[in-house]
Design a protein around this motif. Sequence first.
Motif, PDB file in Angstrom:
ATOM      1  N   PRO A 147     -16.264  14.837   8.928  1.00 29.67           N
ATOM      2  CA  PRO A 147     -17.192  13.872   9.779  1.00 29.67           C
ATOM      3  C   PRO A 147     -18.347  13.166   8.516  1.00 29.67           C
ATOM      4  O   PRO A 147     -18.576  12.183   8.670  1.00 29.67           O
ATOM      5  N   GLU A 148     -17.972  13.651   7.399  1.00 26.34           N
ATOM      6  CA  GLU A 148     -18.956  13.047   6.169  1.00 26.34           C
ATOM      7  C   GLU A 148     -18.065  11.907   5.934  1.00 26.34           C
ATOM      8  O   GLU A 148     -18.705  11.180   5.249  1.00 26.34           O
ATOM      9  N   LEU A 149     -16.686  11.739   6.037  1.00 30.44           N
ATOM     10  CA  LEU A 149     -16.136  10.856   5.494  1.00 30.44           C
ATOM     11  C   LEU A 149     -16.481   9.338   6.031  1.00 30.44           C
ATOM     12  O   LEU A 149     -16.311   9.160   7.263  1.00 30.44           O
ATOM     13  N   LYS A 150     -16.753   8.674   5.197  1.00 30.64           N
ATOM     14  CA  LYS A 150     -17.428   7.246   5.909  1.00 30.64           C
ATOM     15  C   LYS A 150     -16.105   6.319   5.403  1.00 30.64           C
ATOM     16  O   LYS A 150     -16.003   5.959   4.370  1.00 30.64           O
ATOM     17  N   VAL A 151     -15.359   5.859   6.552  1.00 31.80           N
ATOM     18  CA  VAL A 151     -14.667   4.932   6.358  1.00 31.80           C
ATOM     19  C   VAL A 151     -14.772   3.721   7.409  1.00 31.80           C
ATOM     20  O   VAL A 151     -14.697   4.298   8.643  1.00 31.80           O
ATOM     21  N   SER A 152     -14.920   2.660   7.297  1.00 32.53           N
ATOM     22  CA  SER A 152     -15.133   1.836   8.249  1.00 32.53           C
ATOM     23  C   SER A 152     -14.177   1.599   8.893  1.00 32.53           C
ATOM     24  O   SER A 152     -13.028   0.775   8.381  1.00 32.53           O
ATOM     25  N   VAL A 153     -14.050   2.058  10.151  1.00 32.09           N
ATOM     26  CA  VAL A 153     -12.732   1.419  10.960  1.00 32.09           C
ATOM     27  C   VAL A 153     -13.604   0.537  12.011  1.00 32.09           C
ATOM     28  O   VAL A 153     -14.460   0.646  12.774  1.00 32.09           O
ATOM     29  N   ARG A 175     -12.832   5.942  29.241  1.00 28.85           N
ATOM     30  CA  ARG A 175     -14.047   5.000  29.277  1.00 28.85           C
ATOM     31  C   ARG A 175     -15.129   5.719  28.329  1.00 28.85           C
ATOM     32  O   ARG A 175     -15.438   6.614  28.507  1.00 28.85           O
ATOM     33  N   ASP A 176     -15.213   5.147  27.083  1.00 29.84           N
ATOM     34  CA  ASP A 176     -16.121   5.763  25.940  1.00 29.84           C
ATOM     35  C   ASP A 176     -15.910   7.128  25.910  1.00 29.84           C
ATOM     36  O   ASP A 176     -16.750   7.849  25.957  1.00 29.84           O
ATOM     37  N   PHE A 177     -14.795   7.665  25.510  1.00 30.28           N
ATOM     38  CA  PHE A 177     -14.524   8.961  25.562  1.00 30.28           C
ATOM     39  C   PHE A 177     -14.721   9.602  24.220  1.00 30.28           C
ATOM     40  O   PHE A 177     -14.078   9.203  23.148  1.00 30.28           O
ATOM     41  N   ASP A 178     -15.688  10.544  24.066  1.00 27.30           N
ATOM     42  CA  ASP A 178     -15.685  11.385  22.805  1.00 27.30           C
ATOM     43  C   ASP A 178     -15.176  12.821  22.981  1.00 27.30           C
ATOM     44  O   ASP A 178     -15.546  13.410  24.164  1.00 27.30           O
ATOM     45  N   PHE A 179     -14.659  13.233  21.929  1.00 31.85           N
ATOM     46  CA  PHE A 179     -14.303  14.860  21.963  1.00 31.85           C
ATOM     47  C   PHE A 179     -14.638  15.434  20.642  1.00 31.85           C
ATOM     48  O   PHE A 179     -14.691  14.861  19.600  1.00 31.85           O
ATOM     49  N   PHE A 180     -15.212  16.693  20.870  1.00 34.29           N
ATOM     50  CA  PHE A 180     -15.835  17.356  19.612  1.00 34.29           C
ATOM     51  C   PHE A 180     -15.180  18.834  19.745  1.00 34.29           C
ATOM     52  O   PHE A 180     -14.657  19.474  20.865  1.00 34.29           O
ATOM     53  N   TYR A 181     -14.611  19.423  18.397  1.00 32.20           N
ATOM     54  CA  TYR A 181     -14.315  20.734  18.363  1.00 32.20           C
ATOM     55  C   TYR A 181     -15.447  21.270  17.671  1.00 32.20           C
ATOM     56  O   TYR A 181     -15.842  21.254  16.486  1.00 32.20           O
ATOM     57  N   LEU A 183     -17.692  19.305  15.481  1.00 29.25           N
ATOM     58  CA  LEU A 183     -16.768  18.179  14.606  1.00 29.25           C
ATOM     59  C   LEU A 183     -16.459  17.204  15.613  1.00 29.25           C
ATOM     60  O   LEU A 183     -15.527  17.631  16.687  1.00 29.25           O
ATOM     61  N   LYS A 184     -16.755  15.900  15.295  1.00 32.04           N
ATOM     62  CA  LYS A 184     -16.520  14.872  16.581  1.00 32.04           C
ATOM     63  C   LYS A 184     -15.149  14.357  15.890  1.00 32.04           C
ATOM     64  O   LYS A 184     -14.874  13.817  14.936  1.00 32.04           O
ATOM     65  N   VAL A 185     -13.884  14.469  16.776  1.00 33.57           N
ATOM     66  CA  VAL A 185     -12.622  14.156  16.557  1.00 33.57           C
ATOM     67  C   VAL A 185     -12.155  12.815  17.014  1.00 33.57           C
ATOM     68  O   VAL A 185     -11.226  12.103  16.932  1.00 33.57           O
TER      69      VAL A 185
END
Lengths: 283, 276
Positions: free
Chosen positions: B7-13, B33-39, B42-44
Amino acid sequence: MTANLRRRKLFSRLFEVLCALAVVIALIPLTMILFYVVKEGAGALNWDFFTKMPKPVGESGGGMANAIVGTLILISIAALFAVPVGGICGVHLAEYPSTKFSSVVRFAADVLNGVPSIVVGIFAYGLVVLPVKRFSALAGGVALGFLMIPIVVRTTEELLRLVPGGLREGALALGATRGRAVFGVIVPAALPGILTGILVALARVAGETAPLLFTALNNRFWSTNLTQPIASLTVQVYTYAQSPYDDWHRQAWAGAFLLVMMILALSIAARVAVRRLERMNRP
Amino acid sequence: MNLVLDPELKVSVPRMAPIQMNDVQTDSKISVRDFDFFYGPLKVLHGISLEIPARKVTALIGPSGCGKSTFIRSINRMNDIIPEARATGAIVIDGRDVYAGDTDVVELRRKVGMVFQKSNPFPKSIYDNVAYGLRIGGMRNKRQLDELIERSLTRAALWHEVKDRLHASALALSGGQQQRLCIARALAVDPEIVLMDEPASALDPIATSKIEELIYELKDNYTIVIVTHNMQQAARVSDRTAFFMLGRLVEYAETNEIFTKPKEKMTEDYVTGRFG
């Protein structure tokens, strides 16, 4: 280079010899036990031994029919009681492997596995014999059952955990509930191994004497009554071996021989059962 | 080491604009719709929004660890079995959010079938494998079972190879046959959607082409979502393609558009094999 290589070869040779030696040392007691039991027991074994009742002291002949049946009854009671309890415990441990409760259960099973069998006998004495003030087949079966439970628990757990996770996912993805996936797919997949574990546990408790001494006691007469004392091969061998009569000594050897053969037969049966089930699973 | 999920990795997508309804020619079967998923922490998956059309093949592509498998497993809530997994946003199938509190997961999974990367036939007979879903649905009638099993195996293009040995162990089948058996097993319960998580990645080219032909035929009746590592496969079998990268949806369009004139530079780099 060559000197180094020679040294390495020498070491390799040395360790091979050491390994072979260790194997021989480990096998010596087994072969000697088998040799003596077969030598002394096979000759004393005859048809009467299986079909006749013990004769009074002084009369020759007779057999251990009551003890053979007694042992079968005792291990049946043990299995009837230990397989459901141990099996369901094992399923729980495999399904919820990392809860606090599971680690307590696992630890308890390991401790129970290490408890000397005579202590388990005393426990069954207090639990079943004392309240009704009578030795009984039931008490003996319960004692053997307690010895079986930890073996069944741990083999069930270990074998269930060997089942590939894909099978669970496959069942769940078809709309199975967790319980259905476990009892309809995962347990059947592990069943051959679990059955072996049960047979090995049976073979192990069939050879126990100590827990029966003050639970099932012994019985010189034919009895299949579960609330009465019952004879067993191991206790009969123990009693006869201590006696001063040659004829009883011969019978004790025959009993020991039969016990060894029973355990051998159960182990072979376990292997055959597994082979057959495995072949059904993946020919 | 899971660099891509860091999650620390900053890549501009570039964040994709929500899809306009007029982008989608057919009616949408699955609407994300605006789907987020976490382990755990950790947001994947980050704000995935897309419309998956009915009776089409939608391919999900992207480098390893980009979240495409997590995403496909979210659709039938297979991720529920992972402890500490958590989702926000909505995945709407036929107007119902599968993450709503009153969703019956068992019912959802009968409607949304799944085929896994590694074929996972049960150690039972071929017949019992296909019958499994039907039986847990309560079907006991032998004649009905026979009929549905024949139909499912036929649809999965396996019937002629196994009709004489339905009661032999499923594990005796070859890898490709096992995977088609798993497809038959999924089809037997009559799902509307079939999710395929790299269904051919463990198969040889001939078995793979059979699976691909099958997917092509199945789309007349089923909505198919397929995760694939193989871009030629995505190009061959799918109608629409979604390109995932670092847990974000980068681009989603008609398949030939993704492969011939992608809008995003990153998509172009990926499909032309410059990274991946």
